[in-house]
Enzyme design. Structure first.
Site, mmCIF file in Angstrom:
data_model
loop_
_atom_site.group_PDB
_atom_site.id
_atom_site.type_symbol
_atom_site.label_atom_id
_atom_site.label_comp_id
_atom_site.label_asym_id
_atom_site.label_seq_id
_atom_site.Cartn_x
_atom_site.Cartn_y
_atom_site.Cartn_z
ATOM 1 N N HIS A 181 10.667 -15.496 9.854
ATOM 2 C CA HIS A 181 9.268 -15.467 9.344
ATOM 3 C C HIS A 181 8.946 -14.209 8.624
ATOM 4 O O HIS A 181 8.657 -13.985 7.619
ATOM 5 C CB HIS A 181 8.421 -15.975 10.505
ATOM 6 C CG HIS A 181 6.845 -15.276 10.140
ATOM 7 N ND1 HIS A 181 5.998 -16.001 9.310
ATOM 8 C CD2 HIS A 181 6.100 -14.385 10.629
ATOM 9 C CE1 HIS A 181 5.026 -15.603 9.362
ATOM 10 N NE2 HIS A 181 4.930 -14.363 10.052
ATOM 11 N N ASP A 210 6.337 -8.114 -24.446
ATOM 12 C CA ASP A 210 7.165 -8.703 -23.325
ATOM 13 C C ASP A 210 7.421 -7.140 -22.463
ATOM 14 O O ASP A 210 7.167 -6.474 -22.793
ATOM 15 C CB ASP A 210 8.406 -9.609 -23.730
ATOM 16 C CG ASP A 210 8.746 -10.513 -22.885
ATOM 17 O OD1 ASP A 210 8.973 -10.072 -21.549
ATOM 18 O OD2 ASP A 210 8.919 -11.712 -23.100
ATOM 19 N N TRP A 258 12.787 -8.952 12.073
ATOM 20 C CA TRP A 258 13.230 -8.573 10.808
ATOM 21 C C TRP A 258 13.724 -7.282 10.704
ATOM 22 O O TRP A 258 14.197 -6.822 9.583
ATOM 23 C CB TRP A 258 11.989 -8.797 9.926
ATOM 24 C CG TRP A 258 10.935 -7.679 9.895
ATOM 25 C CD1 TRP A 258 10.154 -7.454 10.709
ATOM 26 C CD2 TRP A 258 10.803 -6.583 9.038
ATOM 27 N NE1 TRP A 258 9.316 -6.270 10.311
ATOM 28 C CE2 TRP A 258 9.744 -5.675 9.351
ATOM 29 C CE3 TRP A 258 11.341 -6.309 7.755
ATOM 30 C CZ2 TRP A 258 9.495 -4.668 8.377
ATOM 31 C CZ3 TRP A 258 11.229 -5.280 6.847
ATOM 32 C CH2 TRP A 258 9.977 -4.592 7.274
ATOM 33 N N SER A 265 17.704 -7.720 -6.655
ATOM 34 C CA SER A 265 16.442 -8.425 -7.554
ATOM 35 C C SER A 265 15.291 -7.388 -7.608
ATOM 36 O O SER A 265 14.912 -7.149 -8.606
ATOM 37 C CB SER A 265 16.181 -9.789 -6.731
ATOM 38 O OG SER A 265 15.017 -10.223 -7.451
ATOM 39 N N SER A 266 14.938 -7.025 -6.443
ATOM 40 C CA SER A 266 13.716 -6.020 -6.308
ATOM 41 C C SER A 266 14.141 -4.771 -7.363
ATOM 42 O O SER A 266 13.267 -4.307 -8.008
ATOM 43 C CB SER A 266 13.351 -5.472 -5.013
ATOM 44 O OG SER A 266 13.125 -6.383 -4.248
ATOM 45 N N HIS A 303 9.421 2.395 6.100
ATOM 46 C CA HIS A 303 7.972 2.731 5.915
ATOM 47 C C HIS A 303 7.389 3.011 4.369
ATOM 48 O O HIS A 303 6.272 2.422 4.079
ATOM 49 C CB HIS A 303 7.414 4.152 6.535
ATOM 50 C CG HIS A 303 5.869 4.026 6.737
ATOM 51 N ND1 HIS A 303 5.354 3.354 7.865
ATOM 52 C CD2 HIS A 303 5.055 4.407 6.096
ATOM 53 C CE1 HIS A 303 4.209 3.507 7.611
ATOM 54 N NE2 HIS A 303 3.772 4.449 6.708
ATOM 55 N N GLU A 316 8.414 1.024 2.265
ATOM 56 C CA GLU A 316 8.541 -0.408 2.129
ATOM 57 C C GLU A 316 6.885 -1.132 2.257
ATOM 58 O O GLU A 316 6.532 -1.835 1.793
ATOM 59 C CB GLU A 316 9.301 -1.189 2.798
ATOM 60 C CG GLU A 316 9.308 -2.736 2.808
ATOM 61 C CD GLU A 316 9.614 -3.507 1.600
ATOM 62 O OE1 GLU A 316 10.291 -2.806 0.928
ATOM 63 O OE2 GLU A 316 9.149 -4.694 1.539
ATOM 64 N N TYR A 338 4.162 0.493 1.997
ATOM 65 C CA TYR A 338 3.390 0.805 0.920
ATOM 66 C C TYR A 338 3.947 0.004 -0.165
ATOM 67 O O TYR A 338 2.705 -0.304 -1.280
ATOM 68 C CB TYR A 338 3.593 2.479 0.616
ATOM 69 C CG TYR A 338 2.637 3.112 1.760
ATOM 70 C CD1 TYR A 338 1.367 2.746 2.218
ATOM 71 C CD2 TYR A 338 3.724 3.726 2.477
ATOM 72 C CE1 TYR A 338 0.819 3.416 3.340
ATOM 73 C CE2 TYR A 338 3.044 4.338 3.887
ATOM 74 C CZ TYR A 338 1.748 4.179 4.060
ATOM 75 O OH TYR A 338 1.045 4.592 5.198
ATOM 76 N N SER A 354 -8.732 -2.552 -7.444
ATOM 77 C CA SER A 354 -9.450 -1.645 -8.500
ATOM 78 C C SER A 354 -9.944 -2.434 -9.795
ATOM 79 O O SER A 354 -10.597 -1.735 -10.662
ATOM 80 C CB SER A 354 -8.616 -0.565 -8.530
ATOM 81 O OG SER A 354 -8.536 0.144 -7.411
ATOM 82 N N HIS A 370 7.298 7.563 13.103
ATOM 83 C CA HIS A 370 5.974 7.065 13.792
ATOM 84 C C HIS A 370 6.401 5.652 14.279
ATOM 85 O O HIS A 370 5.470 5.195 15.285
ATOM 86 C CB HIS A 370 4.750 7.167 13.341
ATOM 87 C CG HIS A 370 4.420 6.372 12.138
ATOM 88 N ND1 HIS A 370 3.873 6.724 10.859
ATOM 89 C CD2 HIS A 370 5.038 5.260 11.833
ATOM 90 C CE1 HIS A 370 3.871 5.663 10.013
ATOM 91 N NE2 HIS A 370 4.455 4.678 10.553
ATOM 92 N N HIS A 371 7.471 5.101 14.059
ATOM 93 C CA HIS A 371 7.786 3.689 14.344
ATOM 94 C C HIS A 371 8.404 3.656 15.503
ATOM 95 O O HIS A 371 8.789 2.823 16.039
ATOM 96 C CB HIS A 371 8.706 2.737 13.339
ATOM 97 C CG HIS A 371 7.706 2.540 12.085
ATOM 98 N ND1 HIS A 371 7.009 1.374 11.887
ATOM 99 C CD2 HIS A 371 7.567 3.432 10.838
ATOM 100 C CE1 HIS A 371 6.404 1.347 10.865
ATOM 101 N NE2 HIS A 371 6.654 2.661 10.170
ATOM 102 N N THR A 383 -6.091 7.223 1.228
ATOM 103 C CA THR A 383 -6.744 6.075 1.427
ATOM 104 C C THR A 383 -7.950 5.804 1.657
ATOM 105 O O THR A 383 -8.510 5.015 1.332
ATOM 106 C CB THR A 383 -5.944 5.212 2.864
ATOM 107 O OG1 THR A 383 -4.368 5.607 2.747
ATOM 108 C CG2 THR A 383 -6.020 3.925 2.890
ATOM 109 N N LYS A 388 -9.786 6.211 -1.613
ATOM 110 C CA LYS A 388 -9.930 4.731 -2.228
ATOM 111 C C LYS A 388 -10.884 4.166 -1.788
ATOM 112 O O LYS A 388 -11.735 3.456 -2.583
ATOM 113 C CB LYS A 388 -8.465 4.101 -2.075
ATOM 114 C CG LYS A 388 -7.169 4.817 -2.688
ATOM 115 C CD LYS A 388 -5.844 3.761 -2.652
ATOM 116 C CE LYS A 388 -5.155 4.345 -3.832
ATOM 117 N NZ LYS A 388 -5.387 3.731 -5.075
ATOM 118 N N ARG A 407 5.379 -8.166 22.279
ATOM 119 C CA ARG A 407 5.509 -9.060 20.924
ATOM 120 C C ARG A 407 7.034 -9.685 21.020
ATOM 121 O O ARG A 407 7.907 -9.292 21.745
ATOM 122 C CB ARG A 407 5.533 -8.291 19.816
ATOM 123 C CG ARG A 407 6.322 -7.215 19.637
ATOM 124 C CD ARG A 407 6.159 -6.124 18.476
ATOM 125 N NE ARG A 407 6.414 -6.707 17.079
ATOM 126 C CZ ARG A 407 7.036 -6.106 16.102
ATOM 127 N NH1 ARG A 407 7.013 -4.601 16.151
ATOM 128 N NH2 ARG A 407 7.098 -6.545 15.079
#
Lengths: 192, 539
Positions: B80, B109, B145, B173-174, B257, B259, B261, B272, B306-307, B332, B335, B454
């Site tokens: 998932h 293009d 994951w 791909s990315s 991390h 990722e 963002y 925006s 921090h993870h 943030t 924004k 979790r």
């Protein structure tokens, strides 16, 4: 740049970006040795250079006492028995102590093992000095033999005041597979 | 899908001879075709990943083991997560980038159209491999994951190689997509379109693309190390061989991390674009938005640990990562302030894209606040690995990233299809999603604070009521997304004819071309020096 309607720059930008990609892939792997260096310098993660410290010439700080605890474990699948003679000692910073660790090889074959230390809190690893330790070398042990292995250490008097307990943990790993048959056969049999 | 494009074909330029049928899709180099394929692919993946979430919520509806065994439950949480991150959110953003960036900067293009085709078409293979691994003996990936070692090395199933290769393909791909975006933005802007006149969606994607280039290769390195540790006897993460499992977490989160963002910066760009359109005011603080986005991207490289506060770090490191993390709330906050200031005294109307954008601002801020709570090292020891974390990242990813993608879809659907979508149904979709997403994720905060861990298939009996409410919210949210599918299909098939600019206050080059957008747009670059989009606030 916006005026350029052809794409003369595309190849150059793509080449640079691809180089960055390759560089970052390499950086991912470079993190492995960098991490080791970083941990050795800072004591981060409780790892430290397990080298022999110079003999103790520090003055003993009798005004404080630190509790040093010992934990032993064997790696998964390692059959040895391995434990400290005492679970903890109280020492003054600067004072030299010797603690014995007991190991036995219950199997029917000669074996070689290596103990790897880890210290908690990680910061304390910078102040824990070993003058002599079984963990500096590999430990050969004949079939059915047992041994007492000394570890001589002192805490640097510079150890921060907020550290009252230091835990030293050893994990024993089986190194027999890496040894040559000759080296194994040469291990002295126990004297009964 | 082919109906959609059948209609677009009418607008084909005559010098272009598009092949028909499946080869048209296989060989297309048109940014609009590829954008549509990305968007449909991500929606399919959203439903696949969503069904797995339904399995999870059904199992957690009551304590005890009812429907699936724990090993399969772990595969569901793992796949998932992987599918939603790499299959739903990221391809949806790439699809939006393909469709909108060339039209927003006045380019005909993408800069590298053949690579564009390639970067899309390897994705279905990546996910086919990943999903196929679920049917292998021993099951698919079941280590979360985040694939922490040694769960993914010593204790993983034999199909782990498939997981590794599929992540490699997703990464390639990315990276190709990101290279394309950067080259397009640097080289293909219309005359007069300077960097500081680019729409914010383009800006946010420009920065995201650099993040992708910087961290996807690190992820590729991490999975490669897992591969060699598991199959080729290396010991990167195996203490018995001189490695360190904690190092895995450092390498993973150095990717992980930035990722997160990557999955939110394009959302900032979308919102925006939409809020000024429906507030009928130019965006407040354009330049500060650009700098804030860049600041968030830069800081994202300094907060990874921090993870892993609970892995045992020196106090100095804990403080460093705590303060850096909290620092991110400053850009943030800029924004959020700018979006609110844009709406201040505006003539706001509440069409569906605006509703989703407003919900984004509020719910993303809630997710941001729970993130700040998690950033506080001493209390993180309580929150770590509980449902509080699950609540936090679902607020920022579902009611954040996914809501912004929904908003973008409604906002640009008239441009893509040439028809207005059914506003009544769309509002039903919005309200159903808004209510159910909160029923689904808000109570998770309380479960987490009360100590529910979790990634578990069973739980202590005192969490039963909360989990029942959460599961009901989950089923409702899942069903609500079928309304979205219905709205999109209905809009593709027909509906009120959309004008070139269906939204009164919308700004930007994409609204200067007819709806639906012709197959080829801006063959001759537009002159943007007269009406710089989104830059009016400079004066």
């Amino acid at each position: 740049m916006a005026e350029q309607q052809g794409k003369p720059d595309n190849t150059r930008i793509v080449r640079r970006l691809l180089l960055t990609v390759v560089g970052m892939f390499a950086f991912g792997f470079a993190l492995v040795p960098l991490y080791d260096v970083f941990c050795d310098i800072t004591g981060f993660n409780g790892r430290f250079t397990d080298g022999q410290a110079a003999a103790n010439t520090k003055t003993v700080d009798t005004s404080r006492t630190v509790n040093v605890q010992f934990i032993t474990r064997v790696n998964k699948g390692m059959p040895w028995g391995f434990e400290p003679e005492v679970n903890s000692v109280r020492v003054h910073p600067g004072e030299t102590k010797v603690v014995n660790f007991l190991a036995n090889n219950p199997t029917g074959g000669n074996m070689i093992a290596q103990a790897i230390p880890s210290v908690a809190p990680g910061e304390a690893s910078l102040y824990l000095n070993k003058v002599e330790c079984f963990c500096f070398n590999q430990q050969p042990l004949a079939a059915g033999a047992k041994t007492a292995m000394p570890m001589q250490f002192y805490l640097d008097p510079e150890i921060p005041d907020d550290i009252h307990t230091v835990t030293l943990s050893y994990t024993m790993y089986d190194m027999t597979e890496n040894a040559t048959p000759d080296a194994l056969a040469a291990i002295a049999q126990p004297v009964n | 899908m082919s109906t959609v494009v059948g209609e677009m074909d009418q607008h084909d330029d005559h010098h272009h001879h598009a092949p028909s049928g499946v080869t048209r899709w296989l060989f297309t180099t048109n940014h609009k075709d590829i954008g549509s394929m990305y968007l449909w692919f991500s929606f399919i993946m959203f439903l696949v990943g969503g069904s797995m979430a339904m399995v999870i919520r059904a199992e957690l509806f009551q304590p005890g083991l009812q429907l699936v065994d724990p090993h399969f439950f772990n595969q569901m949480t793992t796949v998932h997560g992987l599918i939603m991150v790499f299959g739903a959110v990221m391809p949806a953003f790439t699809g939006l980038a393909n469709w909108m960036i060339p039209m927003m900067i006045g380019a005909p293009d993408m800069a590298l159209p053949r690579m564009n085709n390639w970067s899309f078409w390897i994705l279905p293979f990546a996910f086919a491999i990943l999903l196929a691994s679920l049917f292998m003996e021993g099951g698919g990936p079941a280590f979360g994951w985040t694939f922490y070692a040694p769960l993914s090395t010593t204790y993983s199933s034999d199909s782990t190689a498939l997981f590794v290769f599929s992540v490699h393909i997703m990464g390639i791909s990315s990276i190709m997509g990101a290279i394309n975006v950067i080259v397009t933005i640097m080289n293909m802007r219309a005359p007069g379109m300077t960097y500081m006149k680019m729409p914010l969606f383009v800006w946010s994607w420009f920065i995201t693309a650099f993040l992708l280039i910087a961290v996807m290769p690190v992820l590729a390195g991490a999975v490669t190390m897992v591969l060699t540790d598991k199959y080729f006897g290396t010991s990167f993460f195996d203490a018995a061989g001189g490695g360190d499992p904690v190092m895995f977490q450092h390498i993973f989160w150095f990717f992980g991390h930035p990722e997160v963002y990557i999955m939110i910066l394009p959302s900032f760009g979308i919102v925006s674009a939409i809020i000024p359109a429906f507030a009928r005011k130019p965006l407040f603080g354009y330049a500060s938005m650009v700098y804030a986005t860049a600041a968030i991207a830069g800081l994202s490289f300094l907060v990874w640990a921090h993870h892993m506060f609970t892995t045992g770090m020196p106090v100095f490191a804990e403080l460093f990562f705590m303060y850096c993390t909290m620092l991110i709330s400053v850009p943030t906050g800029v924004k959020v302030f700018n979006w609110v200031a844009t709406m201040w005294r505006g003539s706001i109307t509440f069409e569906t894209p605006m509703l989703f954008s407003l919900a984004f601002v509020i719910l993303f801020t809630i997710g941001g606040f729970s993130g700040l709570m998690l950033a506080i090292t001493p209390v993180d020891f309580q929150y770590h690995d509980t449902y509080f974390v699950v609540a936090h990242f679902h607020y920022v990813l579902v009611s954040g990233a996914i809501f912004s993608i929904m908003a973008a879809a409604y906002f640009w659907l008239p441009k893509w299809t040439g028809h207005m979508y059914d506003e009544g149904l769309a509002k039903l979709h919005f309200w159903a999603s808004l209510i159910s997403v909160n029923v689904l994720f808000f109570p998770m905060h309380f479960a987490g604070l009360a100590g529910m861990p979790r990634r578990i298939p069973d739980y202590s009996i005192q969490f039963a009521d909360i989990n029942q409410i959460v599961s009901i919210g989950g089923f409702a949210f899942g069903l609500s997304q079928l309304i979205f599918l219905w709205v999109v299909i209905k809009c593709v098939k027909g509906g009120e004819k959309a004008p070139a600019k269906p939204w009164e206050g919308a700004e930007g080059l994409e609204w200067t071309v007819p709806s639906p957008a012709p197959y080829h747009t801006f063959d001759t670059p537009p002159d943007t020096s007269k009406t710089p989009p989104e830059a009016q606030d400079h004066g």
